[in-house]
Scaffold this motif. Sequence first.
Motif, PDB file in Angstrom:
ATOM      1  N   ILE A  73      26.875 -50.134 -31.122  1.00 55.18           N
ATOM      2  CA  ILE A  73      27.714 -51.213 -31.653  1.00 55.18           C
ATOM      3  C   ILE A  73      27.197 -52.557 -31.163  1.00 55.18           C
ATOM      4  O   ILE A  73      26.984 -53.492 -31.936  1.00 55.18           O
ATOM      5  N   ASN A 216      34.169 -52.456 -19.459  1.00 61.21           N
ATOM      6  CA  ASN A 216      34.912 -51.458 -18.692  1.00 61.21           C
ATOM      7  C   ASN A 216      34.510 -50.072 -19.189  1.00 61.21           C
ATOM      8  O   ASN A 216      33.576 -49.937 -19.970  1.00 61.21           O
ATOM      9  N   ARG A 217      35.243 -49.051 -18.784  1.00 67.82           N
ATOM     10  CA  ARG A 217      34.781 -47.709 -19.083  1.00 67.82           C
ATOM     11  C   ARG A 217      34.599 -47.465 -20.580  1.00 67.82           C
ATOM     12  O   ARG A 217      33.659 -46.818 -21.005  1.00 67.82           O
ATOM     13  N   TYR A 261       6.446 -50.525 -41.313  1.00 69.14           N
ATOM     14  CA  TYR A 261       6.704 -51.835 -41.913  1.00 69.14           C
ATOM     15  C   TYR A 261       6.004 -52.928 -41.129  1.00 69.14           C
ATOM     16  O   TYR A 261       5.635 -53.953 -41.662  1.00 69.14           O
TER      17      TYR A 261
ATOM     18  N   PHE B   3       6.688 -55.373 -51.564  1.00 66.30           N
ATOM     19  CA  PHE B   3       7.334 -55.997 -50.415  1.00 66.30           C
ATOM     20  C   PHE B   3       8.839 -55.992 -50.572  1.00 66.30           C
ATOM     21  O   PHE B   3       9.583 -55.724 -49.649  1.00 66.30           O
ATOM     22  N   LYS B   6      10.300 -52.801 -49.811  1.00 69.09           N
ATOM     23  CA  LYS B   6      10.360 -52.500 -48.382  1.00 69.09           C
ATOM     24  C   LYS B   6      11.502 -53.239 -47.682  1.00 69.09           C
ATOM     25  O   LYS B   6      12.225 -52.668 -46.886  1.00 69.09           O
ATOM     26  N   ILE B   7      11.635 -54.502 -48.030  1.00 66.70           N
ATOM     27  CA  ILE B   7      12.698 -55.256 -47.367  1.00 66.70           C
ATOM     28  C   ILE B   7      14.042 -54.649 -47.724  1.00 66.70           C
ATOM     29  O   ILE B   7      14.947 -54.569 -46.894  1.00 66.70           O
ATOM     30  N   THR B   9      14.607 -51.501 -48.156  1.00 65.70           N
ATOM     31  CA  THR B   9      14.805 -50.326 -47.317  1.00 65.70           C
ATOM     32  C   THR B   9      15.261 -50.741 -45.927  1.00 65.70           C
ATOM     33  O   THR B   9      16.195 -50.159 -45.368  1.00 65.70           O
ATOM     34  N   VAL B  10      14.621 -51.760 -45.396  1.00 63.61           N
ATOM     35  CA  VAL B  10      15.012 -52.216 -44.058  1.00 63.61           C
ATOM     36  C   VAL B  10      16.470 -52.655 -44.059  1.00 63.61           C
ATOM     37  O   VAL B  10      17.251 -52.278 -43.188  1.00 63.61           O
ATOM     38  N   ILE B  13      18.793 -49.702 -44.183  1.00 65.67           N
ATOM     39  CA  ILE B  13      18.934 -49.027 -42.887  1.00 65.67           C
ATOM     40  C   ILE B  13      19.878 -49.813 -41.992  1.00 65.67           C
ATOM     41  O   ILE B  13      20.791 -49.262 -41.377  1.00 65.67           O
ATOM     42  N   THR B  14      19.673 -51.126 -41.956  1.00 58.42           N
ATOM     43  CA  THR B  14      20.506 -51.970 -41.096  1.00 58.42           C
ATOM     44  C   THR B  14      21.972 -51.851 -41.495  1.00 58.42           C
ATOM     45  O   THR B  14      22.846 -51.670 -40.656  1.00 58.42           O
ATOM     46  N   LEU B  17      23.373 -48.489 -40.492  1.00 54.72           N
ATOM     47  CA  LEU B  17      23.627 -48.448 -39.055  1.00 54.72           C
ATOM     48  C   LEU B  17      24.897 -49.214 -38.715  1.00 54.72           C
ATOM     49  O   LEU B  17      25.738 -48.743 -37.956  1.00 54.72           O
ATOM     50  N   THR B  21      28.333 -47.720 -37.066  1.00 56.07           N
ATOM     51  CA  THR B  21      28.932 -48.157 -35.811  1.00 56.07           C
ATOM     52  C   THR B  21      30.362 -48.627 -36.035  1.00 56.07           C
ATOM     53  O   THR B  21      31.244 -48.359 -35.228  1.00 56.07           O
ATOM     54  N   VAL B  24      32.569 -45.574 -36.367  1.00 60.17           N
ATOM     55  CA  VAL B  24      32.816 -44.939 -35.068  1.00 60.17           C
ATOM     56  C   VAL B  24      33.782 -45.782 -34.245  1.00 60.17           C
ATOM     57  O   VAL B  24      34.703 -45.273 -33.622  1.00 60.17           O
ATOM     58  N   ALA B  25      33.552 -47.108 -34.281  1.00 66.17           N
ATOM     59  CA  ALA B  25      34.419 -48.001 -33.504  1.00 66.17           C
ATOM     60  C   ALA B  25      35.873 -47.865 -33.952  1.00 66.17           C
ATOM     61  O   ALA B  25      36.787 -47.787 -33.130  1.00 66.17           O
ATOM     62  N   GLN B  28      37.498 -44.655 -32.903  1.00 63.13           N
ATOM     63  CA  GLN B  28      37.812 -44.707 -31.479  1.00 63.13           C
ATOM     64  C   GLN B  28      39.121 -45.437 -31.237  1.00 63.13           C
ATOM     65  O   GLN B  28      39.985 -44.954 -30.525  1.00 63.13           O
ATOM     66  N   ASN B  32      42.672 -43.931 -29.624  1.00 66.40           N
ATOM     67  CA  ASN B  32      43.301 -44.503 -28.441  1.00 66.40           C
ATOM     68  C   ASN B  32      44.777 -44.784 -28.687  1.00 66.40           C
ATOM     69  O   ASN B  32      45.631 -44.474 -27.878  1.00 66.40           O
ATOM     70  N   THR B  84      37.134 -47.594 -14.781  1.00 68.27           N
ATOM     71  CA  THR B  84      35.842 -48.263 -14.952  1.00 68.27           C
ATOM     72  C   THR B  84      34.951 -47.801 -13.814  1.00 68.27           C
ATOM     73  O   THR B  84      35.069 -48.285 -12.687  1.00 68.27           O
TER      74      THR B  84
END
Lengths: 272, 440, 317
Positions: A73, A216-217, A261, B3, B6-7, B9-10, B13-14, B17, B21, B24-25, B28, B32, B84
């Motif tokens: 992240i 933190n954790r 690349y 070109f 390719k850009i 594809t990059v 991917i970004t 990703l 994230t 997942v965040a 989470q 909680n 922590t």
Amino acid sequence: MENVKKRSVITGYILITTVTFLFLGPILWALISSFKPKDLLYTPSLIFTPTIANYQEAISSINFFSHLTNSLIISVSTVLICLILGLPAAYGFVRFKFKMKNSLLFWILSIQMLPPIAAVIALYDLFLSTNLLGTHLAVVIASSIFNLPLTVWMMRSFFQEVPLTLEESAMIDGCTRIQAFFKITLPLVGTGIATTSIFVFLFSWNAYLIPLVLTNRTTQTLPVAITGFVSDSGVMWDQLLPASMLTVLPLVILAIFIQKYIVRGISFGAVK
Amino acid sequence: MKFIYKINTVLLITVLLALMTIIVACTQETSNEQSSSDNTMDDASKPFAGQEIDVLLQRSGDTEYLMDNTDEFTEETGIEVNYTPIAYEEIQERTLLSLSSNSGEFDVVNPFTEMIPALQHSGWIEDLNKIPEEYNVEPIDLDQFMQNYQDYYTFNGETQFVLFQPDTRVLYYNKTLLEEAGIDPPTTWEELEEAAEALTDPDEGVYGYATSTAQGPWTVLTWLPVLYSMGENVLGPDNLPMLDSEAALEATEFYTNMVHNYSPPQGVSMDVFEIEPLLRDGTIAMATIASIVNDPNIGMMSYPLYDESTDRTGSGTTGGWGFGIVKDSDVKGAAYEWLRWATSKETMKEAALAGRLSPGRMDIYEEPDFQEANPNWEAQMEALSTSKMYFPLPVEPEAQEILGTELSRIVTEETTPEEGLDTAQEEILELIKGGGYYSE
Amino acid sequence: MKMIKIKAGELAPPSIKSKTANSFIRNNWRPIALISPTIIYLMLITLFPIINTVDLSFQNVYLTQQFKPIEYIGLKNYSEFLSSREAHDAMIKTLIYLSGIIIQVILGVALAVLMNHYTSHIKGIGVYRVLLSLPIFVTPFVSGILWRYMFGYEFGLIYHIGSFLGLENILWLQSSSLVMLTVVIVDIWQWTPFIFFIVYAGLQGLPKEPYEAAYVDGASHWKTFRYLTLPMALPIITLAAMLRFILSFQAFDTIWAMTQGGPANGSQILPVYLFKAAFSTFNTSYASAIAVLILVFIIIIGQSIGKLLSKEVNRQG
């Protein structure tokens, strides 16, 4: 002639392989050792039955996947922020003349040179007073400070290699300046963006002092978590080695993935 | 065109990703929220249900046990605990940064003994005797903990910490090597030196003695037992440093000579993590290191005496970890409940068995399963309960830094024992005067 | 009278001033729009820390002694730094550390030229490339720990290679005079691939035609490098070296993990000294003074890099 060439290729192979091994040695050694059973870790012996028990133990003992997620992240967000702010700035520095341009560039550069230790107490206070302590955002902001200058400087040198004439001819063909940027210039610096992103990702992934103080954790990153294997009673090599290997792994995958690349050349010449 | 492909594809991917994230965040966050909403019900037996406490602690086998087994505690009390965990090397900076800025980040902190004076003088930690009455909770049985530690934890009549996991420096010996050579574990310096001399055989790759000499606290903490065994201290009456004393010089010369004569060449700057495996595999016969080794083949004892007639001031220096509750905390009752759980006989014993076998409660040492797990329990208890703090002033970190640097310079022969100690004496005296802890 | 005149002169043309400001913005709205977000962002977040650090450097704040009154003590922290033997030592160690960068650049360029030379002849060059760049990816803290393991007496790899060659008693990390060399070696290991990575990619993008001409002319390898490769690749080499130099100020993790600045302060470079002042002895104000001095030093260095590169900058205009 053929013979000479063949011989030189063989020399090349030997040279490059040797050098590669020299640089790879420590990592290879750590990789091999990470599969050693605990009691053989302090011997140089290379004869052993590999075990993944160390890996299992390391993963379960530090809650590996939650730290991995945090690292992802934080690093991805840092890359995004750096690109969003840094790309236009770099372009602006290359394409436009204005007063104090050089001083601004060097001011940005000097921020990059600031040792994180020098800023860590003040950053802690800053995020404490803004109530961001312990959040991903705090680390992202702090680590983008140390990577944005790098982005600007690297991207600046990539943009410099794109001749202004290309953009101008596109504008004559009826593109607006913004269209010309997106259609002509940006694709040409694609490799540059990939290179810059990989470095920013790398540096924010590997940062230690800043996330140490600001997390933190639930938000701790991998490098901070794995230092926990160094305690006042010594180093838990049996878990530290596998955990280190796993920390480096995502970066290596990224490097392999993106390398084709970058290999095309850091844009120079692609257009010359 | 290539070109552009390719850009794309990059970019793809970004974006992928980033999406990953974010997903997942989000998951989470929601998980909680769910877990905390379970505990909102009110219950007379759970006065602190729904409260959340934040605990800063050192990452070790012991604390890992606590973190992994907190669910039982949460179920029983309804108190949520956020940990922590921080590596040893940085816990000092993390604790002090947080406390000094009154961040309210943590309710419970886990300092090591050298940090205690600074925390006490700054008044950041709550008196543990006050909380039970105020919050109507069952008090912690403080008598069960090692008294030398609890004494240091008490300041101006306030007990501010509970001992969790103590350690000190002790003498370890490789039983096989000593038995083979027909040598008994040494009880005086003379015997120690004789044994080291007899065992050292560089051609065979065996060395008689080693001690942690790495710059920093390591060398100070292994040098102190030598000083103590001569009946001396770092600070004399009225906080006057005693590093210019005859005893300090003699202790330093002995310490340096042992390293130069009976350690491997690398011994002039070695860390506990390098010495421990060497002690196990028989490269080093005897070593002064932290009291954390647990191996049936390794014997442990308090540090030898100078000679039979001396009366030492302690065996080693007090080290290790305690828990304290932050004064600013608004959930002190819940924090106290957690503290009582973490330092209860059952929890602490299990934590010690999962970790360093070095609990702070005396009653655990009487448990048969603990004694079985730790064959050195007797020597360990003796060494720990006779250990002593060498510099009970808030300027301890600086003093340790000065002393650590000078000792490292002495052992690596950058300076002589006399000069090194003189420099340390001068600088520490200045430090103490500057802090107003001594005046002529 | 004169003074008033000057003052009036300063006060008088606000309209002119704002006019020029307006025209400045009008003429430059594009670069301002592009650059200002970055500038504002950096300012916003660094301004407070920098002011705070400068302010602290004139006081006597200890992190551990907050129960004491805080006073302004002028330049005492600075004079203490400038007269301290330890600080001088740290500065010399820093220079030694920085000099390692020269070796990294030479090695990195050599490596890139070598790999570039064989690119079309060797299969799987991409694999070599990735393998060679791996050291960059090792977390600095981990690499420090890893090398400590490698140098470890009796169980370390280096020790065994050494004893195989009959050199077992080199005190890599235990001798205060040798430890700096060890630090530089580890740094070379970690950062040469960084130079290589950038320079190699740059070389790959160089035009092929001049090389063909040189080949036909029968020019030697050295001449080809000296008169073709080097001039063409100079900008990318400069960029790589400069990036490495900039990043070197952040060096801390590796040394801290490997030696903690010891033995006998043998590997205590300025960042380590600063860290110790801030977090081992908790002398916040003294640490701030060191930070300010480093900052000033960096600005001076930044200016000289600026002069060095001004040619390039002007070329780009």
